[in-house]
Write a protein that holds these residues in place. Structure first.
Motif, mmCIF file in Angstrom:
data_model
loop_
_atom_site.group_PDB
_atom_site.id
_atom_site.type_symbol
_atom_site.label_atom_id
_atom_site.label_comp_id
_atom_site.label_asym_id
_atom_site.label_seq_id
_atom_site.Cartn_x
_atom_site.Cartn_y
_atom_site.Cartn_z
ATOM 1 N N SER A 1 10.624 -2.106 -0.231
ATOM 2 C CA SER A 1 9.327 -1.432 -0.104
ATOM 3 C C SER A 1 9.075 -0.416 -1.214
ATOM 4 C CB SER A 1 9.240 -0.707 1.236
ATOM 5 O OG SER A 1 9.733 -1.503 2.265
ATOM 6 N N LYS A 2 10.091 0.391 -1.517
ATOM 7 C CA LYS A 2 9.842 1.460 -2.496
ATOM 8 C C LYS A 2 9.537 0.898 -3.879
ATOM 9 C CE LYS A 2 11.735 5.715 -4.379
ATOM 10 N NZ LYS A 2 12.890 6.611 -4.453
ATOM 11 N N PRO A 3 10.340 -0.063 -4.388
ATOM 12 C CA PRO A 3 9.947 -0.629 -5.681
ATOM 13 C C PRO A 3 8.600 -1.345 -5.630
ATOM 14 C CG PRO A 3 12.037 -1.597 -4.926
ATOM 15 C CD PRO A 3 11.677 -0.538 -3.955
ATOM 16 N N THR A 4 8.285 -1.985 -4.488
ATOM 17 C CA THR A 4 6.981 -2.647 -4.363
ATOM 18 C C THR A 4 5.862 -1.635 -4.536
ATOM 19 O OG1 THR A 4 7.866 -4.300 -2.857
ATOM 20 C CG2 THR A 4 5.497 -3.963 -2.791
ATOM 21 N N THR A 5 5.995 -0.499 -3.822
ATOM 22 C CA THR A 5 4.981 0.543 -3.924
ATOM 23 C C THR A 5 4.945 1.106 -5.334
ATOM 24 O OG1 THR A 5 5.341 1.095 -1.620
ATOM 25 C CG2 THR A 5 4.217 2.731 -2.965
ATOM 26 N N ALA A 6 6.132 1.334 -5.914
ATOM 27 C CA ALA A 6 6.191 1.897 -7.268
ATOM 28 C C ALA A 6 5.444 0.989 -8.243
ATOM 29 C CB ALA A 6 7.647 2.071 -7.699
ATOM 30 N N LEU A 7 5.676 -0.320 -8.137
ATOM 31 C CA LEU A 7 5.013 -1.242 -9.059
ATOM 32 C C LEU A 7 3.512 -1.270 -8.810
ATOM 33 C CD1 LEU A 7 7.598 -4.174 -9.064
ATOM 34 C CD2 LEU A 7 7.174 -2.495 -10.854
ATOM 35 N N ASN A 8 3.124 -1.178 -7.545
ATOM 36 C CA ASN A 8 1.692 -1.182 -7.256
ATOM 37 C C ASN A 8 1.016 0.088 -7.777
ATOM 38 O OD1 ASN A 8 -0.322 -2.873 -6.131
ATOM 39 N ND2 ASN A 8 -0.621 -1.326 -4.543
ATOM 40 N N PRO B 1 0.829 -1.204 0.000
ATOM 41 C CA PRO B 1 0.000 0.000 0.000
ATOM 42 C C PRO B 1 0.869 1.260 0.000
ATOM 43 C CG PRO B 1 -0.815 -1.580 1.604
ATOM 44 C CD PRO B 1 0.499 -2.108 1.111
ATOM 45 N N ALA B 2 0.470 2.241 -0.823
ATOM 46 C CA ALA B 2 1.306 3.421 -1.030
ATOM 47 C C ALA B 2 1.636 4.138 0.271
ATOM 48 C CB ALA B 2 0.612 4.369 -2.005
ATOM 49 N N GLU B 3 0.680 4.208 1.191
ATOM 50 C CA GLU B 3 0.939 5.005 2.399
ATOM 51 C C GLU B 3 2.040 4.396 3.271
ATOM 52 O OE1 GLU B 3 -2.469 5.314 5.025
ATOM 53 O OE2 GLU B 3 -3.356 3.580 4.060
ATOM 54 N N ASN B 4 2.332 3.086 3.090
ATOM 55 C CA ASN B 4 3.378 2.455 3.913
ATOM 56 C C ASN B 4 4.782 2.937 3.577
ATOM 57 O OD1 ASN B 4 1.136 1.070 4.675
ATOM 58 N ND2 ASN B 4 1.973 -0.972 4.395
ATOM 59 N N ILE B 5 4.986 3.581 2.423
ATOM 60 C CA ILE B 5 6.329 4.005 2.039
ATOM 61 C C ILE B 5 6.562 5.490 2.370
ATOM 62 C CG2 ILE B 5 5.832 4.761 -0.344
ATOM 63 C CD1 ILE B 5 8.878 2.741 0.887
ATOM 64 N N VAL B 6 5.498 6.165 2.802
ATOM 65 C CA VAL B 6 5.564 7.617 2.971
ATOM 66 C C VAL B 6 6.638 8.043 3.981
ATOM 67 C CG1 VAL B 6 4.260 9.530 3.958
ATOM 68 C CG2 VAL B 6 3.256 8.146 2.140
ATOM 69 N N ASP B 7 6.696 7.372 5.136
ATOM 70 C CA ASP B 7 7.658 7.779 6.165
ATOM 71 C C ASP B 7 9.088 7.681 5.662
ATOM 72 O OD1 ASP B 7 5.800 8.513 7.975
ATOM 73 O OD2 ASP B 7 5.776 6.593 9.053
ATOM 74 N N TYR B 8 9.371 6.607 4.917
ATOM 75 C CA TYR B 8 10.726 6.467 4.365
ATOM 76 C C TYR B 8 11.009 7.566 3.351
ATOM 77 C CZ TYR B 8 14.438 4.758 1.312
ATOM 78 O OH TYR B 8 15.572 4.659 0.550
#
Ligand SMILES: [Zn+2]
Length: 780
Positions: A504-511, A470-477
């Protein structure tokens, strides 16, 4: 609200564009510049479409190994013959072999280059690491050719050059043998992907062994030899080959390894063989070696050995696990007319959690990943218990999470186990089969794999607590300290915070690509195409980037540039919403409107005070000073106004007249790109009647100006609220500038009295005196 004063034909004044403005605009366009500088020129080996070219080649290394484990000294010895096939168009005068275990040599660069410091509070483990003196490096006894002659070698830390007596021509093969041993590391004390865990309670070991033998480095047309030293983070870059491996262990051990067991009749009981056969077509995992059987073995020590032989085709590596503590369960997973065996090996300490979940998570992973890529091609997939790590090898992986001694466990432990099994089994697809260069690019295996892990977790259970996706999980990083954040396209060993960066970041990017930029249909086809094209081959980042565009007709250069090559964040600000209506020119509508506007205009402070301070103005004192303008009402509607309006309407056709309707509202919204990362705009518009409408605008809205854009939304309803990114799908790091009109969101904070927990020195002294009284009071 503002009235548009008049509708005129727009004529752009292009000539006034100054040089300074033009230059500035050009700089800003870099975010949409194509990636020609960053990407290698396509070749006959790798095409511009992202597919292998018509002259694509890759090297191959076959292994024949005899391995023995000494359970008393925790040592592995091995004799291996490597047959290296030179499929390249190049003649090779030497070969490079990876000696990964040398990372554990006392003088290894891994330890000499590790930064350290002393702090006021240190853990025992931290201090112990400063005293590191374990010798876990390879001891090479021989490196010989097929005729038994010693070969000249040079070892540079974790890499060994084997000088060939004759150059190896294109199309040729060369066999050579290495004899070696090393001390196995205590994985609990010293850490590591491979090693042993000692169980004090029953004085037994569980060995999970990998990167344990000298392995061929990859030679290709992108890197030449990939022999970047193994420092610990950047994982392994390995060629495919066939393996035949004999593992000699104490005869009361149960062994799991990459490949298919070749001599089950010699190492398993008839009963175990029958259970394995039942498992092939069972609906639920079948116990092959039970907990009772494992417990019965634990107190004994076999004095004899037994050899388990495994064979594996077209794999890039080999790992194994062995222990007398192992319980073993299995379940067949059909793929067409093939049955893949999903299996787990674990000690009693892992139950009851493991027997319920491990093998079923293996089977679930194989099914879901296959749907997004290709049918799992290997005959087995195995999950081996460890206390807390997760690490992958072909057909076998080591997974952590253990229940408490009383058999209970938290939900984090339960979901942690299911997630780590999905993740590590998933690595069979990336990078074991889609065999990317891990030493260089962690994201190509961890990112792609964590993305499919997320999709697989969500199919396990609705609301599954996925850590990444989920996109919001990468926000803090992403909004963190930029000094510690590297672009995803950074070498694996040079990255701070490898987890968020490469997982995490590539996971979010792909999602985001899948849900927001491309849509599921285009994304899923392109992603599957990448997996299919590069199955059993060595892809590079460009091959992935190019294939995703090639198979979808979506130009994603801006997306790769922003998400993979920079540390920009998504932060779009909805700066303003301006409300316009057309000036209808109808005097009966417009003049009362202007009167209202005039009356509502606030009077300035001096005028307000002067109402009382100036008792009478001069005109109020002297009537003779008044004229026409003292009585003129500019907002009064005259017949002449109405006549002019009729005349004006007569000049318009019906289409133009419709545009003058008074019930049209125009909302001009201005957005600025604070974070720098280009992103689609998703807006939820809420109207006076309570209805809502979602507008999705592709990222190309920023293509001419990547910092500031405006857009007008016409409507027959009055707008009451606008929310940018209402579904939290873009990883926007600041939501406070996403809403119009601005509003405060309540947050709870905790109220507490001054801390009373801490004892002050006087209180402590008082307790000390009381303790003295108690002790001297003569209690027997
Ligand atoms: Zn991983």
């Amino acid at each position: 609200m503002r009235r548009i004063l008049s509708i005129v034909t727009i004529c752009a004044g292009v000539g006034v564009w100054s040089t300074g403005v033009a230059l500035h605009a050009q700089e800003r366009q870099n975010k949409f510049q194509q990636l020609y500088q960053e990407h290698r020129t396509p070749t006959v080996y790798r095409t511009a479409s992202g597919a292998p070219g018509h002259e694509y080649w890759q090297q191959r290394a076959d292994y024949d190994m005899t391995i023995a484990l000494d359970d008393a000294t925790q040592r592995v010895t091995g004799e291996e013959t490597i047959t290296y096939h030179n499929n390249s168009p190049d003649t090779l005068s030497y070969l490079w072999v990876q000696l990964d275990q040398n990372m554990r040599a006392p003088d290894s660069d891994t330890f000499t280059t590790r930064t350290s410091s002393i702090s006021n509070r240190m853990s025992f483990r931290g201090l112990e690491q400063l005293h590191y003196d374990f010798d876990g490096g390879f001891k090479l006894e021989h490196v010989r050719d097929a005729a038994g002659r010693d070969l000249h070698t040079v070892t540079n830390n974790t890499m060994m050059r084997v000088d060939l007596p004759e150059p190896l021509a294109p199309g040729g093969s060369y066999s050579f043998a290495i004899t070696w041993w090393y001390n196995i590391n205590d994985r609990i004390k010293l850490g590591g992907r491979s090693g042993y865990e000692y169980f004090e309670g029953d004085d037994n070991y569980v060995y999970t062994i990998a990167q344990f033998y000298p392995r061929m480095a990859v030679y290709n047309e992108v890197e030449g030899w990939q022999h970047k030293q193994f420092l610990g983070s950047g994982e392994f870059t390995l060629p495919f080959g066939d393996y035949r491996v004999s593992l000699t262990v104490p005869s009361d051990h149960v062994v799991a390894a990459t490949g298919v067991l070749q001599n089950p009749e010699q190492v398993l009981t008839p009963e175990q063989l029958a259970r394995l056969e039942t498992a092939r077509t069972a609906e639920r995992p079948v116990i092959v070696v039970s907990e009772a059987e494992a417990r019965a073995r634990e107190p004994n020590r076999a004095t004899t050995t037994r050899t388990w032989t495994f064979a594996a085709e077209n794999v890039r590596d080999f790992g194994f696990a062995t222990s007398r503590k192992f319980i073993w369960d299995a379940l067949g997973v059909p793929f067409g007319d093939r049955i893949v065996m999903a299996m787990s090996f674990y000690p009693k300490e892992a139950n009851p959690l493991w027997e319920q979940y491990s093998t079923r998570a293996v089977a679930h992973t194989l099914r879901v990943y296959s749907r997004y890529t290709f049918d799992y091609p290997y005959p087995v997939a195995q999950s081996i218990h460890t206390d807390n790590i997760g690490m992958e090898y072909p057909m076998i992986c080591f997974n952590g999470r253990r229940p408490e001694a009383d058999g209970t466990y938290s939900d984090q432990v339960k979901y942690g186990l299911i997630s780590v099994v999905i993740h590590e089994v998933g690595h069979n697809f990336f990078p074991m089969i889609v065999n990317s260069d891990e030493r260089q690019w962690t994201w190509m295996d961890e990112g792609l794999n964590s993305f499919l892990q997320y999709l697989t977790e969500q199919e396990w259970e609705r609301g599954y607590p996925s850590r990444r996706g989920p996109a919001e999980n990468i926000v803090d990083y992403m909004k963190g300290d930029r000094r510690r954040i590297s672009p995803i396209m950074t070498n694996s060993d040079s990255v701070w915070q490898l987890g968020p960066n490469a997982y995490s970041k590539p996971t979010t990017a792909l999602n985001i690509l899948r849900e927001t930029v491309m849509g599921r249909e285009l994304f899923d086809f392109a992603f599957k195409e990448y997996a299919r094209r590069w199955m059993f081959k060595h892809p590079t980042p460009e091959d992935f980037f190019r294939t995703m565009e090639d198979a979808s007709a979506v130009d994603l250069d801006w997306f790769w540039r922003g998400w993979f090559y920079t540390t920009d964040t998504v932060d779009v600000s909805l700066d303003s919403v301006e409300w316009f209506q057309v000036d209808t020119k109808d005097p009966d509508l417009e003049k009362p409107f202007r009167r209202q506007q005039s009356e509502q205009r606030p009077t300035d402070i001096s005028s307000q005070r002067n109402l009382e301070a100036i008792e009478r103005t001069l005109v109020e004192q002297d009537e003779s000073l008044r004229d026409f303008y003292n009585a003129y009402d500019e907002f009064a509607v005259q017949d002449l106004d109405r006549r002019d309006y009729e005349k004006y309407l007569a000049t318009l056709d019906q289409g133009d007249r419709d545009l003058l309707r008074p019930d049209y509202h125009y909302y001009e919204m201005t957005f600025s790109n604070v974070g720098g990362l280009i992103t689609p705009l998703i807006l939820e518009l809420e109207y006076e009647d309570g209805s809502t409408k979602t507008v999705r605008i592709p990222a190309e809205i920023w293509r001419r100006d990547t910092e500031r854009v405006s857009k007008v939304f016409p409507s027959t309803q009055k707008l009451t609220r606008v929310t940018l990114d209402p579904n939290r799908e873009t990883a926007d790091v600041d939501l406070t500038n996403n809403v119009w009109p601005a509003h405060a969101v309540p947050t709870r904070f905790q109220l507490f009295k001054q801390s009373q927990d801490q004892e002050n020195p006087m209180q402590r002294e008082r307790r000390n005196r009381e303790l003295g009284k108690e002790t001297s009071s003569g209690q027997p």
